[in-house]
Design a protein around this motif. Structure first.
Motif, short mmCIF file in Angstrom:
data_model
loop_
_atom_site.label_atom_id
_atom_site.label_comp_id
_atom_site.label_asym_id
_atom_site.label_seq_id
_atom_site.Cartn_x
_atom_site.Cartn_y
_atom_site.Cartn_z
N PHE A 3 0.84 -1.20 0.00
CA PHE A 3 0.00 0.00 0.00
C PHE A 3 0.87 1.24 0.00
CE2 PHE A 3 -4.17 1.60 -0.02
CZ PHE A 3 -4.13 2.84 0.56
N ASN A 4 0.82 2.02 -1.05
CA ASN A 4 1.46 3.33 -1.12
C ASN A 4 0.87 4.08 -2.31
OD1 ASN A 4 2.64 2.09 -3.33
ND2 ASN A 4 4.62 1.80 -2.34
N THR A 5 1.38 5.28 -2.56
CA THR A 5 0.85 6.07 -3.67
C THR A 5 1.31 5.48 -5.00
OG1 THR A 5 0.89 8.07 -2.34
CG2 THR A 5 0.81 8.36 -4.71
N THR A 6 0.38 5.29 -5.92
CA THR A 6 0.73 4.70 -7.20
C THR A 6 0.55 5.66 -8.38
OG1 THR A 6 -1.50 3.85 -7.58
CG2 THR A 6 0.02 2.43 -6.38
N GLU A 7 -0.04 6.82 -8.17
CA GLU A 7 -0.31 7.75 -9.27
C GLU A 7 1.01 8.20 -9.91
OE1 GLU A 7 -1.19 9.93 -12.11
OE2 GLU A 7 -2.90 9.05 -11.06
N PRO A 8 1.22 7.89 -11.21
CA PRO A 8 2.49 8.24 -11.86
C PRO A 8 2.79 9.74 -11.90
CG PRO A 8 1.29 6.61 -13.15
CD PRO A 8 0.36 7.09 -12.08
N LEU A 9 1.75 10.58 -11.86
CA LEU A 9 1.97 12.02 -11.96
C LEU A 9 2.17 12.69 -10.60
CD1 LEU A 9 -0.57 12.94 -14.79
CD2 LEU A 9 1.92 12.71 -14.97
N ALA A 10 1.98 11.94 -9.52
CA ALA A 10 2.16 12.52 -8.19
C ALA A 10 3.62 12.92 -8.00
CB ALA A 10 1.76 11.52 -7.11
N GLY A 11 3.85 14.19 -7.63
CA GLY A 11 5.20 14.69 -7.40
C GLY A 11 5.92 15.14 -8.65
N LYS A 12 5.32 14.95 -9.83
CA LYS A 12 5.97 15.37 -11.07
C LYS A 12 5.86 16.89 -11.24
CE LYS A 12 7.08 11.27 -12.63
NZ LYS A 12 8.49 10.83 -12.69
N ARG A 13 6.89 17.46 -11.86
CA ARG A 13 6.89 18.89 -12.16
C ARG A 13 6.52 19.08 -13.63
NH1 ARG A 13 12.64 20.81 -9.42
NH2 ARG A 13 11.97 20.66 -7.22
N ILE A 14 5.40 19.73 -13.86
CA ILE A 14 4.88 19.92 -15.21
C ILE A 14 4.86 21.40 -15.55
CG2 ILE A 14 3.00 19.45 -16.81
CD1 ILE A 14 4.23 16.92 -15.62
N LEU A 15 5.51 21.76 -16.64
CA LEU A 15 5.46 23.14 -17.15
C LEU A 15 4.44 23.16 -18.27
CD1 LEU A 15 6.71 26.00 -17.09
CD2 LEU A 15 8.28 25.22 -18.87
N LEU A 16 3.38 23.94 -18.10
CA LEU A 16 2.32 24.05 -19.11
C LEU A 16 2.48 25.34 -19.88
CD1 LEU A 16 -0.38 23.04 -20.35
CD2 LEU A 16 -1.55 24.39 -18.59
N GLY A 17 2.63 25.22 -21.18
CA GLY A 17 2.65 26.38 -22.06
C GLY A 17 1.28 26.58 -22.69
N VAL A 18 0.84 27.84 -22.79
CA VAL A 18 -0.47 28.14 -23.35
C VAL A 18 -0.29 29.16 -24.46
CG1 VAL A 18 -2.82 28.93 -22.88
CG2 VAL A 18 -1.53 27.73 -21.09
N CYS A 19 -0.77 28.81 -25.67
CA CYS A 19 -0.64 29.71 -26.83
C CYS A 19 -1.99 30.32 -27.18
CB CYS A 19 -0.08 28.94 -28.02
SG CYS A 19 1.55 28.21 -27.73
N GLY A 20 -1.97 31.23 -28.13
CA GLY A 20 -3.16 31.99 -28.51
C GLY A 20 -4.11 31.20 -29.39
N SER A 21 -5.07 30.53 -28.78
CA SER A 21 -6.08 29.76 -29.50
C SER A 21 -7.33 29.74 -28.64
CB SER A 21 -5.59 28.33 -29.75
OG SER A 21 -6.67 27.46 -30.10
N ILE A 22 -8.48 29.67 -29.28
CA ILE A 22 -9.72 29.60 -28.52
C ILE A 22 -9.74 28.39 -27.60
CG2 ILE A 22 -10.92 28.35 -30.36
CD1 ILE A 22 -12.42 30.91 -27.89
N ALA A 23 -8.98 27.35 -27.96
CA ALA A 23 -8.92 26.15 -27.13
C ALA A 23 -8.23 26.41 -25.79
CB ALA A 23 -8.20 25.02 -27.86
N ALA A 24 -7.66 27.60 -25.60
CA ALA A 24 -7.03 27.93 -24.32
C ALA A 24 -8.03 27.90 -23.17
CB ALA A 24 -6.37 29.31 -24.40
N TYR A 25 -9.32 27.93 -23.48
CA TYR A 25 -10.31 27.84 -22.39
C TYR A 25 -10.23 26.48 -21.69
CZ TYR A 25 -13.61 24.79 -24.90
OH TYR A 25 -14.22 23.73 -25.54
#
Length: 422
Positions: free
Chosen positions: A5-27
């Motif tokens: 029993f422990n944390t199994t989520e692969p994204l837990a503790g990961k550092r993610i840099l999100l880039g956002v560009c000019g598109s209507i999908a930015a919502y």
């Protein structure tokens, strides 16, 4: 007896840099931030100037809990974390959405704003989620830019076909936030089954009496689909054979739909023509089928009060006896009493190497529930996975199998991705 029993989520503790560009999908970008942080990732956001026309920095800052960066030469921002350190910070860079203009600038290696400069400097894997008009995406120049970025090592998440914001239909729609997060999880999870061929059965079977009636059970397929997801995250080639189920297939999983136990057996035997490392028999296969099956709907008066049943084939036993038997066979047993002794007997009878037992007398786990618990029996060893979500249980079980049967064969458990710029 041992408990996992422990944390199994692969994204837990990961550092993610999100880039956002000019598109209507930015919502959709705030939803990506919200989901990543919910899963335990640390997120920082960098926006282009055009992106600010579609989503505000304050929204992304509130969701990420971190200041949003926009300017390459902003004195205050550079004092807090200069752009070189920011580029070295993440485990992955995701740009969602990527406009046609930004895609061209990234492909040309321009460094005229903060986001494009970061892509030139970072050593982290880069994921690009395009969003644009279908004609823009199909244009030879855009396709050339995408080809060049792939050659540099960037991974493209989409685009997919569908309705576009401009009112047209076509390929250019950004993937939904949950799809982007699922692809990130697939890429960043530890690769403990790299190169392994895995065959999994899931869901119930439906044994037809006539086109409207039949025999089945309460299995939803949730646990089997979670196991397929966990194997794909671990780097395996996954072939999922599923009975009737409404569950969504995870990225990296090849799904084959069947209905009856006989169809499932035939699909398994075909799959074994490819050498298989691991077979996980999670499907709740109906033990019997009606002896007589009608191709036309029967009137009520034509159905006997006592149906004659025929025993269905035992898929695990037949897979065990196959000339190309998988190296490791894992069978599941749903029990309500004397479950450990019954499972040991069943493992010996079927030829399973590992038996996973679910006590379905519990009201908070098992068939149709969102959570599960199990006992893993292998020889004299007994390992317990206490109640948790089905995806957590799947990851625990796959970790157990990988460590005990394939650990010596995996040479690159974390499989890094190349920097998309030379």
């Amino acid at each position: 007896m041992r408990t996992l029993f422990n944390t199994t989520e692969p994204l837990a503790g990961k550092r993610i840099l999100l880039g956002v560009c000019g598109s209507i999908a930015a919502y959709k970008s705030p939803e990506i931030v919200r989901e990543l942080t919910r899963l335990g990732a640390e997120v920082r956001v960098v926006m282009t100037r055009a992106a600010g026309q579609f989503v505000t920095p304050i929204t992304l800052q509130a969701l990420s809990g971190q200041p949003v960066r926009q300017d390459l030469f902003a004195a205050e921002e550079e004092a807090a974390m200069d752009h070189i350190r920011l580029a070295r910070w993440p485990d992955a860079v995701v740009v969602a959405p990527v406009s046609a203009n930004s895609l061209a600038r990234f492909a040309l290696g321009l460094g005229d704003d903060l986001l494009s400069t970061l892509l030139l400097v970072t050593h982290a894997p880069i994921f690009l989620a395009p969003a644009m008009n279908a004609s823009m995406w199909a244009h030879p120049a855009t396709q050339d830019h995408a080809r060049r970025l792939r050659e540099y090592g960037a991974q493209f998440l989409g685009p997919e076909a569908g309705a576009l914001a401009c009112g047209e239909e076509g390929t250019g729609r950004m993937l939904e936030p949950e799809q982007i997060v699922a692809q990130l999880r697939l890429a960043l999870a530890p690769k403990t089954l790299t190169g392994k061929q895995v065959l999994i059965t899931a869901g119930p079977t439906w044994e037809s009496l006539d086109p409207a009636r039949g025999l089945t059970n309460r299995a939803s397929g949730k646990q089997g689909f979670a196991l397929a997801q966990a194997c794909a995250e671990a780097g395996a080639q996954v072939h999922l054979i599923s009975g009737p189920s409404h569950e969504t297939t995870s990225p990296g999983v090849l799904r084959e739909n069947v209905t009856s136990a006989q169809e499932m057996l035939e699909a398994c035997l075909r799959a074994l023509e490819t050498p298989t490392d691991l077979f996980i028999a999670n499907a709740a296969v109906a033990d019997h089928r009606p002896a007589l099956q009608s191709t036309q709907k029967l009137p009520k008066s034509a159905i006997a009060e006592h149906l004659t049943l025929t025993l269905n084939p035992d898929i695990v036993s037949l897979v065990h006896q196959h000339s190309q038997r998988p190296r490791v066979i894992v069978a599941f047993a749903a029990e309500t009493r004397d479950h450990l002794e019954s499972a040991r007997s069943k493992a010996a009878r079927k030829g399973a190497d590992i038996m996973v037992i679910n006590d379905i007398s519990r009201s908070d786990s098992g068939m149709g529930a969102e959570s599960n618990a199990c006992s893993i029996l292998e020889g004299a060893r007994q390992t317990e996975i206490p109640i948790c979500s089905k995806i957590d249980l799947a990851r625990h079980l796959i970790h157990y199998i990988a460590q005990n049967h394939f650990a010596a064969e995996v040479t690159d458990p974390h499989e890094t991705l190349a920097n998309p710029h030379p």
